[in-house]
Design an enzyme around this catalytic site. Structure first.
Site, PDB file in Angstrom:
ATOM      1  N   LYS A   1      36.093  46.823  35.054  1.00 60.05           N
ATOM      2  CA  LYS A   1      36.094  47.851  35.995  1.00 60.05           C
ATOM      3  C   LYS A   1      36.154  49.277  35.096  1.00 60.05           C
ATOM      4  O   LYS A   1      36.687  49.079  34.051  1.00 60.05           O
ATOM      5  CB  LYS A   1      37.099  47.786  37.153  1.00 60.05           C
ATOM      6  CG  LYS A   1      38.693  47.791  36.229  1.00 60.05           C
ATOM      7  CD  LYS A   1      39.620  47.792  37.232  1.00 60.05           C
ATOM      8  CE  LYS A   1      40.920  47.918  36.347  1.00 60.05           C
ATOM      9  NZ  LYS A   1      41.536  49.250  35.881  1.00 60.05           N
TER      10      LYS A   1
ATOM     11  N   ASP B   1      42.175  53.137  39.918  1.00 58.96           N
ATOM     12  CA  ASP B   1      42.562  52.315  39.088  1.00 58.96           C
ATOM     13  C   ASP B   1      43.052  50.957  39.380  1.00 58.96           C
ATOM     14  O   ASP B   1      42.820  49.889  38.860  1.00 58.96           O
ATOM     15  CB  ASP B   1      43.565  53.034  38.075  1.00 58.96           C
ATOM     16  CG  ASP B   1      44.044  52.085  36.795  1.00 58.96           C
ATOM     17  OD1 ASP B   1      43.328  51.578  36.085  1.00 58.96           O
ATOM     18  OD2 ASP B   1      45.099  51.968  36.385  1.00 58.96           O
TER      19      ASP B   1
ATOM     20  N   HIS C   1      42.092  45.971  42.189  1.00 59.64           N
ATOM     21  CA  HIS C   1      42.923  44.719  42.226  1.00 59.64           C
ATOM     22  C   HIS C   1      43.721  44.800  43.854  1.00 59.64           C
ATOM     23  O   HIS C   1      43.673  43.669  44.349  1.00 59.64           O
ATOM     24  CB  HIS C   1      44.160  45.082  41.241  1.00 59.64           C
ATOM     25  CG  HIS C   1      43.579  45.349  39.838  1.00 59.64           C
ATOM     26  ND1 HIS C   1      42.546  44.620  39.438  1.00 59.64           N
ATOM     27  CD2 HIS C   1      44.028  46.067  38.951  1.00 59.64           C
ATOM     28  CE1 HIS C   1      42.462  45.007  38.163  1.00 59.64           C
ATOM     29  NE2 HIS C   1      43.371  45.977  37.880  1.00 59.64           N
TER      30      HIS C   1
ATOM     31  N   GLU D   1      54.681  49.641  38.827  1.00 54.85           N
ATOM     32  CA  GLU D   1      54.662  49.624  37.345  1.00 54.85           C
ATOM     33  C   GLU D   1      55.675  50.488  36.741  1.00 54.85           C
ATOM     34  O   GLU D   1      55.910  51.391  36.950  1.00 54.85           O
ATOM     35  CB  GLU D   1      53.410  49.694  36.791  1.00 54.85           C
ATOM     36  CG  GLU D   1      52.249  48.861  37.388  1.00 54.85           C
ATOM     37  CD  GLU D   1      50.802  49.072  36.623  1.00 54.85           C
ATOM     38  OE1 GLU D   1      50.774  48.112  35.876  1.00 54.85           O
ATOM     39  OE2 GLU D   1      50.267  49.887  36.966  1.00 54.85           O
TER      40      GLU D   1
ATOM     41  N   LYS E   1      52.560  54.331  38.522  1.00 51.51           N
ATOM     42  CA  LYS E   1      53.166  54.369  37.253  1.00 51.51           C
ATOM     43  C   LYS E   1      54.551  54.908  37.152  1.00 51.51           C
ATOM     44  O   LYS E   1      54.982  55.689  37.935  1.00 51.51           O
ATOM     45  CB  LYS E   1      52.289  55.129  36.290  1.00 51.51           C
ATOM     46  CG  LYS E   1      50.639  54.593  36.299  1.00 51.51           C
ATOM     47  CD  LYS E   1      50.530  53.401  35.638  1.00 51.51           C
ATOM     48  CE  LYS E   1      49.185  52.938  35.453  1.00 51.51           C
ATOM     49  NZ  LYS E   1      48.924  51.327  35.380  1.00 51.51           N
TER      50      LYS E   1
ATOM     51  N   LYS F   1      44.840  35.470  38.277  1.00 52.45           N
ATOM     52  CA  LYS F   1      46.128  35.071  38.509  1.00 52.45           C
ATOM     53  C   LYS F   1      46.666  33.929  39.225  1.00 52.45           C
ATOM     54  O   LYS F   1      45.861  34.107  40.330  1.00 52.45           O
ATOM     55  CB  LYS F   1      47.099  36.509  38.777  1.00 52.45           C
ATOM     56  CG  LYS F   1      47.113  37.775  37.938  1.00 52.45           C
ATOM     57  CD  LYS F   1      48.040  38.680  38.627  1.00 52.45           C
ATOM     58  CE  LYS F   1      47.843  39.979  37.631  1.00 52.45           C
ATOM     59  NZ  LYS F   1      48.576  40.032  36.638  1.00 52.45           N
TER      60      LYS F   1
ATOM     61  N   HIS G   1      41.085  41.173  36.921  1.00 52.24           N
ATOM     62  CA  HIS G   1      41.849  39.935  36.610  1.00 52.24           C
ATOM     63  C   HIS G   1      43.095  39.845  37.560  1.00 52.24           C
ATOM     64  O   HIS G   1      43.579  38.507  37.396  1.00 52.24           O
ATOM     65  CB  HIS G   1      42.522  40.532  35.266  1.00 52.24           C
ATOM     66  CG  HIS G   1      43.595  41.533  35.459  1.00 52.24           C
ATOM     67  ND1 HIS G   1      43.254  42.716  35.436  1.00 52.24           N
ATOM     68  CD2 HIS G   1      44.816  41.238  35.157  1.00 52.24           C
ATOM     69  CE1 HIS G   1      44.698  43.658  35.355  1.00 52.24           C
ATOM     70  NE2 HIS G   1      45.290  42.681  35.322  1.00 52.24           N
TER      71      HIS G   1
HETATM   72  C1  BG6 Z   1      44.664  47.464  34.783  1.00 50.13           C
HETATM   73  C2  BG6 Z   1      45.049  48.652  35.118  1.00 50.13           C
HETATM   74  O1  BG6 Z   1      43.576  47.161  35.356  1.00 50.13           O
HETATM   75  O2  BG6 Z   1      45.584  46.607  35.269  1.00 50.13           O
HETATM   76  C3  BG6 Z   1      46.376  49.069  34.501  1.00 50.13           C
HETATM   77  O3  BG6 Z   1      43.783  49.557  34.536  1.00 50.13           O
HETATM   78  C4  BG6 Z   1      47.330  48.199  35.013  1.00 50.13           C
HETATM   79  O4  BG6 Z   1      46.578  50.652  34.796  1.00 50.13           O
HETATM   80  C5  BG6 Z   1      47.138  46.791  34.915  1.00 50.13           C
HETATM   81  O5  BG6 Z   1      48.680  48.731  34.368  1.00 50.13           O
HETATM   82  C6  BG6 Z   1      47.829  45.894  35.618  1.00 50.13           C
HETATM   83  O6  BG6 Z   1      47.579  44.529  35.290  1.00 50.13           O
HETATM   84  P1  BG6 Z   1      49.009  43.436  35.247  1.00 50.13           P
HETATM   85  O7  BG6 Z   1      48.228  42.099  35.019  1.00 50.13           O
HETATM   86  O8  BG6 Z   1      49.374  43.847  33.898  1.00 50.13           O
HETATM   87  O9  BG6 Z   1      49.732  43.531  36.160  1.00 50.13           O
END
Ligand code: BG6
Length: 491
Positions: free
Chosen positions: A157, A244, A249, A225, A335, A191, A187
């Site tokens: 992405k 993002d 996701h 996060e 964030k 998980k 991704h």
């Molecule tokens: C990414 C985003 O795809 O996923 C990031 O670009 C984000 O901004 C991240 O921090 C979070 O993934 P994970 O697996 O660390 O929760």
């Protein structure tokens, strides 16, 4: 649980994979360093890798040895177990590197040499870990290098920034690679816990009967996060939290949570059910969205001093179908927040409480919840009211918790999301990947928000976001995080 032994993830049930040449574009980038190179090693240790070679390519002036040293450093930093030297050397010998400036002719020649050395028919897996603007160039390079036959590509992405750009990108890619050979990675779907939603919903008689608007009050998908965007502000400034995290996701996870039972647990059937969820999603209304920006964001290098990019977003959306009509889904991510978490929380409707005496505490601590933690090892909890021991009828919130860590024999089997997805792409299995149709649909329902984004509220770094508007969005309900209780057991 770390050991020196190779993991015994491989079982006799694992089908043999064809030998592969993995061409890694962006081979010296952050994702390669953190996830992809360690992931390839981990798959190898786990016995899940076929005979393979990796061709790394990027614009760094590396030779093979420097690339191997880079891979080693990334394993030392991000690998999950110590590895014996001889085992590392065998892996490193499979890595070669070419500067992207060599273009299609150089890549084509190296690929021919590698295939010749392997001496067997191979498949190619091209991993495009490159910025969106570079994706079409890479696809053209692959065409010119004649690396299309027996080849699949994995794309990262963002898949465009809106509907128009997504269509252009999909069309350009499909001109060279038919969609069944394109793997658009998200991704979060790799998980363990995300897949466990499917297992839990469809392998049990317990939950499916109550998985609908009759019994569910609302659903939260919450991914705060603690990370700031320091170091990647240049990318983030043009992207923001919605593009993002949400359009990728969070909405993909929503589809797993909300989809109808597929006719079979196989890629086409699951993909179709996910896409149906996206088709039933109502367009996101700007009035149902709260955007925020953490204090200090404007000071990052690469950020416009008047930037309106959101680093936080909370929104309400609805799925207009028979199962979910009237059940709001609340999504939130940001964030630089107070805690890092990735949860899906299902809040059940409350029963009539007429029989409980005033002051018993019934309903006082919110509704019953089923909560999934999308951390790498699955955790789940079911919280409900129970009687506090002693005289009278005082109710307290209690919880049943399950953690994969408690099931010792499974702990080492956990694959990182990227590992699982690379493996699936080598198998040609699309189940956990996003489809082009689904992606386009998501951009379509996002258009009003993208055209008319609501104002951006500031929030203190390390907080839960812009408090008042975010709480008003969900009222009279409340955000499930921060949890009133900690997860029990090991982290
Ligand atoms: C990414 C985003 O795809 O996923 C990031 O670009 C984000 O901004 C991240 O921090 C979070 O993934 P994970 O697996 O660390 O929760």
């Amino acid at each position: 649980m770390h050991s020196n032994e190779p993991l015994d993830v491989a079982t006799s049930a694992v089908p043999a994979l064809d030998p592969h040449v993995i061409v890694l574009f962006g081979a010296t980038g952050d994702l390669a360093r953190r996830k992809l190179l360690p992931g390839l090693m981990h798959l190898t240790r786990a016995g899940l890798m076929p005979d393979m070679r990796v061709i790394g390519t990027s614009f760094d002036d590396f030779d093979d040895d420097q690339f191997r040293a880079f891979a080693r450093a990334s394993w030392d930093e991000f690998g999950r177990q110590p590895v014996p030297e001889d085992e590392w050397d065998r892996f490193a010998a499979r890595l070669v590197y070419i500067n992207a400036r060599e273009g299609a002719p150089g890549l084509s020649q190296l690929a021919r040499d590698v295939v010749e050395q392997m001496g067997v028919p191979v498949r190619f897996l091209h991993y495009l870990s490159v910025p969106p603007a570079a994706a079409t160039t890479v696809v053209t390079t692959l065409r010119d290098a004649a690396l299309v036959d027996r080849a699949r590509i994995i794309m990262e992405k963002p898949f465009g920034v809106d509907l128009a750009t997504a269509r252009v990108l999909n069309a350009a890619v499909n001109e060279v690679f038919p969609d069944e050979r394109v793997f658009r990675i998200d991704h979060f779907l790799g998980k363990e816990a995300a897949q466990n939603i499917l297992a839990l919903r469809f392998a049990n008689g317990l939950f499916e009967p109550i998985w609908n608007r009759q019994h569910i009050d609302h659903i939260q998908i919450d991914v705060p996060e603690t990370l700031s965007v320091e170091g990647r502000a240049g990318f983030y400034e043009g992207t923001g939290a919605y593009r993002d995290m949400v359009v990728t996701h969070l909405l993909q996870v929503l589809a797993f949570t909300a989809m109808e039972p597929p006719t079979a647990l196989e890629p086409a059937a699951i993909g179709e059910e996910k896409d149906k969820v996206f088709r039933s999603l109502q367009p996101i209304q700007p009035r149902d969205v709260v955007r925020g920006q953490y204090d200090g964001y404007l000071r990052h290098e690469g950020v416009d001093r008047n930037s309106q990019t959101e680093t936080f977003i909370a929104l309400r959306c609805e799925i207009d179908n028979w199962r979910w009509s009237g059940v709001p889904f609340f999504l939130r991510t940001g964030k630089n927040m107070a805690e890092g978490a990735r949860i899906i929380s299902i809040a059940f409707k409350e029963p009539p409480r007429s029989m409980f005496p005033v002051g018993s505490g019934v309903g006082q601590f919110g509704p019953d919840h089923l909560t999934f933690d999308l951390a790498d090892a699955t955790r789940m909890s079911l919280s409900f009211y129970g009687k506090r021991p002693g005289t009278g009828m005082r109710l307290v919130k209690q919880s049943l918790q399950f953690s994969l860590h408690e099931v010792e024999e499974h702990v080492d089997d956990v694959l990182e999301a990227y590992e699982r997805l690379i493996y699936d792409a080598m198998m040609g299995d699309h189940t956990l990947f996003a489809s082009s149709k689904g992606i386009e649909k998501l951009w379509e329902i996002s258009q009003q928000l993208l055209d008319h984004p609501p104002e951006v509220y500031p929030y203190p770094a390390g907080s839960w976001g812009p408090r008042t508007p975010m709480n008003e969005l969900i009222a009279p309900r409340t955000w499930r995080l921060p949890f009133e209780r900690k997860w029990r057991g090991p982290k």
